[in-house]
Design a protein around this motif. Structure first.
Motif, PDB file in Angstrom:
ATOM      1  N   ASP A 212      13.483  -9.074  16.757  1.00  8.45           N
ATOM      2  CA  ASP A 212      13.789  -7.650  16.919  1.00  8.45           C
ATOM      3  C   ASP A 212      13.092  -7.102  18.151  1.00  8.45           C
ATOM      4  O   ASP A 212      11.873  -6.965  18.175  1.00  8.45           O
ATOM      5  N   LEU A 218      14.970  -2.717  10.472  1.00 13.21           N
ATOM      6  CA  LEU A 218      14.345  -3.816   9.747  1.00 13.21           C
ATOM      7  C   LEU A 218      14.991  -4.140   8.399  1.00 13.21           C
ATOM      8  O   LEU A 218      15.145  -5.320   8.078  1.00 13.21           O
ATOM      9  N   THR A 233       9.157  -8.632  14.966  1.00 17.83           N
ATOM     10  CA  THR A 233       9.512  -7.486  15.798  1.00 17.83           C
ATOM     11  C   THR A 233       8.457  -7.268  16.875  1.00 17.83           C
ATOM     12  O   THR A 233       7.285  -7.590  16.688  1.00 17.83           O
ATOM     13  N   ASP A 236       9.052  -2.295  16.289  1.00 17.43           N
ATOM     14  CA  ASP A 236       9.122  -1.421  15.119  1.00 17.43           C
ATOM     15  C   ASP A 236       7.740  -1.235  14.495  1.00 17.43           C
ATOM     16  O   ASP A 236       7.180  -2.163  13.901  1.00 17.43           O
ATOM     17  N   ALA A 239       6.714  -2.158  10.745  1.00 16.98           N
ATOM     18  CA  ALA A 239       6.834  -3.563  10.362  1.00 16.98           C
ATOM     19  C   ALA A 239       6.024  -3.916   9.115  1.00 16.98           C
ATOM     20  O   ALA A 239       6.529  -4.561   8.188  1.00 16.98           O
ATOM     21  N   HIS A 242       7.382  -3.295   5.726  1.00 16.52           N
ATOM     22  CA  HIS A 242       8.515  -4.150   5.342  1.00 16.52           C
ATOM     23  C   HIS A 242       8.097  -5.607   5.186  1.00 16.52           C
ATOM     24  O   HIS A 242       8.941  -6.459   4.901  1.00 16.52           O
ATOM     25  N   VAL A 244       7.039  -7.462   7.618  1.00 14.50           N
ATOM     26  CA  VAL A 244       7.466  -8.145   8.836  1.00 14.50           C
ATOM     27  C   VAL A 244       6.302  -8.218   9.817  1.00 14.50           C
ATOM     28  O   VAL A 244       5.529  -7.262   9.955  1.00 14.50           O
TER      29      VAL A 244
END
Length: 310
Positions: A212, A218, A233, A236, A239, A242, A244
């Motif tokens: 990303d 996301l 990512t 973002d 993150a 989420h 991530v």
């Protein structure tokens, strides 16, 4: 010398050119007379203050991480590089300052003859970011990778780097950029609501990794990958919520992902083979730094924004 800096957080107008003392090469460093220097979208987030918890600015804050130019000073302990060599590379993250007439580089490689100065100036940062994230995702031959924001400065290079690894690459972009993505080796797809449904027929066996570069999607990107563990990512700031990983390069592994120094030699080799191009969205003189920030914040720049130093 002239250098771009800002002395307070704020809109693009806070960025300006100032006369500052030139830097000098220390041990293991070189100084270049800058011919071109890449502009990163991260610069806008630093300038606005959105990244103040991650990259706190000590004012005046000098901007620019990567640059290309002609070596004019070689520090103690440097071998294999001499005054007059044409190189591209990056500055120390703590010093930055590549948007200037002179810059000190801590990592560099010979400028490929196939690249213009603008391309070389915009190459090091994007190649490092793309290589760092693809390494973390373990992308290799036979994998399918989705690059979100594939027409941007990092995205265009990530597409080519992933393809060079033998991966099938799907790239999100607006319809106006689909032919452009095909020319880079990606299968284009429109971003936005319903993305997982549009990706499914393009990757019937699933997507192995998602890179990303744009942010803001996301949940859909996790749905495409099947798990947050296969999404990385660089854009973002939500993150962590989420699950991530948000990658930002750092000389210290404790502070971020280690910088992919090997990306410089890799990028130069691919360029010499005609397999890596650095698309340029626009070039600006140093004095138009605010305009470069404004263009970046439109999120519609196709390729890298670059400062050209005369």
């Amino acid at each position: 010398m002239r250098a771009v800096q800002f002395t307070e957080y704020g809109p693009p107008a806070v960025v300006h050119v100032a006369d500052v003392p030139p830097p000098h090469a220390g041990p293991g460093e070189i100084r270049i007379a800058v011919r071109a220097s890449g502009f990163s979208a991260g610069e806008t987030r630093i300038r606005s203050g959105r990244l103040r918890d991650v990259v706190p600015a000590a004012f005046p804050f000098r901007t620019g991480f990567d640059a290309a130019g002609v070596v004019d000073e070689v520090g103690p302990g440097v071998t294999g590089t001499a005054a007059g060599d044409e190189v591209f590379g990056w500055t120390a993250m703590t010093a930055r300052g590549a948007h200037a007439e002179h810059a000190v580089l801590v990592a560099w490689a010979a400028k490929p003859a196939a690249w213009t100065w603008a391309e070389a100036g915009g190459a090091a940062g994007t190649a490092e970011t793309g290589t760092r994230v693809l390494d973390r995702l373990g992308v290799g031959p036979g994998h399918t990778v989705l690059v979100h924001g594939a027409a941007g400065g990092v995205g265009t290079v990530a597409v080519q780097l992933a393809a060079a690894r033998g991966a099938t690459v799907i790239g999100t972009a607006s319809p106006a950029n689909h032919a452009f993505l095909r020319s880079l080796g990606a299968i284009p797809v429109v971003y936005g609501e319903g993305l997982p449904d549009r990706v499914r027929p393009l990757a019937p066996d699933g997507v192995d990794a998602v890179f990303d570069t744009a942010g803001g999607a996301l949940p859909d990107l996790i749905a495409v990958a099947g798990t947050p563990a296969r999404v990385v990512t660089i854009a973002d700031l939500t993150a962590a919520a989420h699950g991530v990983h948000m990658s930002h390069g750092s000389p210290s592994a404790a502070a971020g992902d280690p910088l992919a120094v090997h990306a410089l030699a890799l990028a130069a080799a691919l360029a010499d083979e005609g397999r890596l191009h650095i698309p340029i969205a626009a070039t600006f003189p140093l004095e138009a730094a605010a305009a470069a920030h404004e263009l970046s914040e439109t999120r519609h720049a196709r390729g890298r924004i670059v400062f050209v130093v005369s």
